[in-house]
Design a protein around this motif. Sequence first.
Motif, PDB file in Angstrom:
ATOM      1  N   ALA A 208       0.815  -1.206   0.000  1.00  0.00           N
ATOM      2  CA  ALA A 208       0.000   0.000   0.000  1.00  0.00           C
ATOM      3  C   ALA A 208       0.852   1.261   0.000  1.00  0.00           C
ATOM      4  N   GLY A 211       2.838   0.843  -3.875  1.00  0.00           N
ATOM      5  CA  GLY A 211       2.131   0.394  -5.061  1.00  0.00           C
ATOM      6  C   GLY A 211       2.150  -1.107  -5.172  1.00  0.00           C
ATOM      7  N   ASP A 231      -5.648  -4.248  -2.180  1.00  0.00           N
ATOM      8  CA  ASP A 231      -4.617  -3.790  -1.270  1.00  0.00           C
ATOM      9  C   ASP A 231      -4.810  -4.381   0.115  1.00  0.00           C
TER      10      ASP A 231
ATOM     11  N   ARG B  58      -0.979   3.749   5.389  1.00  0.00           N
ATOM     12  CA  ARG B  58      -1.548   3.547   4.051  1.00  0.00           C
ATOM     13  C   ARG B  58      -1.897   4.875   3.391  1.00  0.00           C
ATOM     14  N   ARG B  60      -0.673   6.749   1.248  1.00  0.00           N
ATOM     15  CA  ARG B  60      -0.590   6.892  -0.196  1.00  0.00           C
ATOM     16  C   ARG B  60      -1.864   6.386  -0.858  1.00  0.00           C
ATOM     17  N   THR B  61      -2.396   5.319  -0.319  1.00  0.00           N
ATOM     18  CA  THR B  61      -3.639   4.791  -0.867  1.00  0.00           C
ATOM     19  C   THR B  61      -4.847   5.534  -0.320  1.00  0.00           C
ATOM     20  N   LYS B  64      -6.073   8.878  -1.552  1.00  0.00           N
ATOM     21  CA  LYS B  64      -6.754   8.945  -2.850  1.00  0.00           C
ATOM     22  C   LYS B  64      -8.228   8.607  -2.739  1.00  0.00           C
ATOM     23  N   TYR B  65      -8.624   8.132  -1.591  1.00  0.00           N
ATOM     24  CA  TYR B  65     -10.030   7.795  -1.420  1.00  0.00           C
ATOM     25  C   TYR B  65     -10.872   9.062  -1.500  1.00  0.00           C
TER      26      TYR B  65
END
Lengths: 453, 170
Positions: A208, A211, A231, B58, B60-61, B64-65
């Motif tokens: 996560a 990437g 993820d 998390r 980075r992920t 983007k949510y």
Amino acid sequence: MSFEDDLRATLDSAGRSAPAPPGDLRQVMKRGRRRRALAYAGSAFVVVVAVGALAVAIQSVTGGDPDVLAGDSATTTVPAVDEQRFQERSTEADGALDYVATTAAPSPTTAAAVAPDEATSTTVADTTTTTLAAPYSVVRRDEYESEDFPAADFYLNGRARRVVLTNPLAVVDLEERAFLEVSDAPFARATYGIVLPDGSLLAQELDALFGATLWRRSTDGRWSELPPVSDLPTLLAGYYGSDEGTVDLYFIESPFEEDPVFEDAGTIAIEYDYDNGTFSELWRRADLSGTRYSPNSTGEVILVEDQGVDPVYGPAYALLDAGTGAAPFGAEAHQPTAVFEDSGNPSIPDRRALRTPDHAAFITETEYVYIETNWEEGLLRSWVVGSTETSDVSNAAEVFELAASYPVDGYELFACRFGRYSVSGNAFVDLETGFVAEFYEDGYDPGPPFAAC
Amino acid sequence: MVALAEIRAAPAVLRQSSFEEYYRVQRDSIYRALLLTIGNQSLAAEAVDEAMVRTYQRWRTVSKYRNPAGWSYRVALNWARDQLRKRKREQLGDAPEMGVPVPSVGDPMLLEALGSLPLEYRSVVVLRYYFDWSQVQIADALDIPEGTVKSRLNRGLAELRKRKEVTGEL
């Protein structure tokens, strides 16, 4: 002021009145790491089963040179590891098995050796050496940059992958497929892979932070990257697929009922299309736990069923066609909660539902519900057969006393006796048509759902 | 102190790239929303801390949510629920009067009634009327279908009205 305005003002005021606790970011992060370390230390949990043509070795940090080991047939040394726990299991998969060993927490995974060929007679526990052969080689334990958790360099077919490596390391038997998970937690990295009967390996590194990459090794040994699937660090829990079909479904779920780390522990269904080499996610549900999968008698359709261990959300159901990956009961099947969801009641004990692969009867917060599938017609039926509002549900687990399927006069009947207090009755359902053939009641009118049938 | 308006504009605000900024803007509000949901100050504080750690890991992920704060709230709620389960409590936060301050404005009986609702109703009601999130945002945050949000909201409000009336009559 309207009721809703009143509610809004009340919540606003209460929220404003609540002093937020001190929240220095650094302190919060430190506390989080400490909590996580404690959680892991307490969850000494290892699942080790291996089947298929998987060969992976994990070697301690004192092990050999990965550059030499990776990719070639080679013999190397796997140091003995104290307190190592392991299981071994032989298979008939072309002599291609396998040992997988892991250590128990709090000592992190230190060694696992799997020999993919005739060298399988070597066990890890009794010896310091084992033979490793291509295409699999060594995962070397190393220390991760963090202070709390170890990591490993994970080599598959000569391709190095660095993953954080903590318990559990798991390989799950799946009808000559094998599933490997190297799970992390604190840094959101995990790898899982699926070994197909031909020995090819699907694997995904989930990262996560940096990437995700999904990659597949085909039988000719070439690797190709596939689209990211998820993820979520997960563990494959079940597999269903037709032998000659072009799509397999894989169901993945967290190994922990109460996962100390992954709030997303849940279920993912993914499909792999052999023809196109694609691997895609069908649906996921993060808040399920204890999911079970019940194929129908011909293995054509799967009833995905949550066992309702979650006291809040309760059971949920979805149906998927095992052969095609399609949702024969509509797109909603990709969203199990939309197909059917028991909104649940914390006061109702778990496992209050009775079910067969084709039928289930259970209680929602306000209703008794009977769900029935008709595979031939591609129907999913559910009926509300009563209301808990009129009865005492404090012992709701006992409401359904019987659920059985048996043939009577040419009909395959499903009997569901429900009711313990004010409600009771028996419903007999013709499995050929999905209709209720007869209904007997004891002083209770089941109402329109059955009457309509 | 972060204005509630900031979090109500969450989806836009939260596109900020910096986790530190996200933390500054969202943390206290998420804590308060969770407190209103579970009615336990210490557990809410711990759960929000835990959620923020995971959000950071998390980021980075999560950044983007569409609604990172919704994700953090869900993480915190799930974590709190797990903790309660571990403590072998059957009901979740069933005594919000022990943890939620009495409001100076509004109707305290409403809070009491809210605390008696099942948790899944409570969380939806809080997100709707404390954060002013839309049903779509709530569905996204809790990872449940929009239809479920609607039904829970309707049932929750109906129950709330009923229980408030009962409380008021006592």
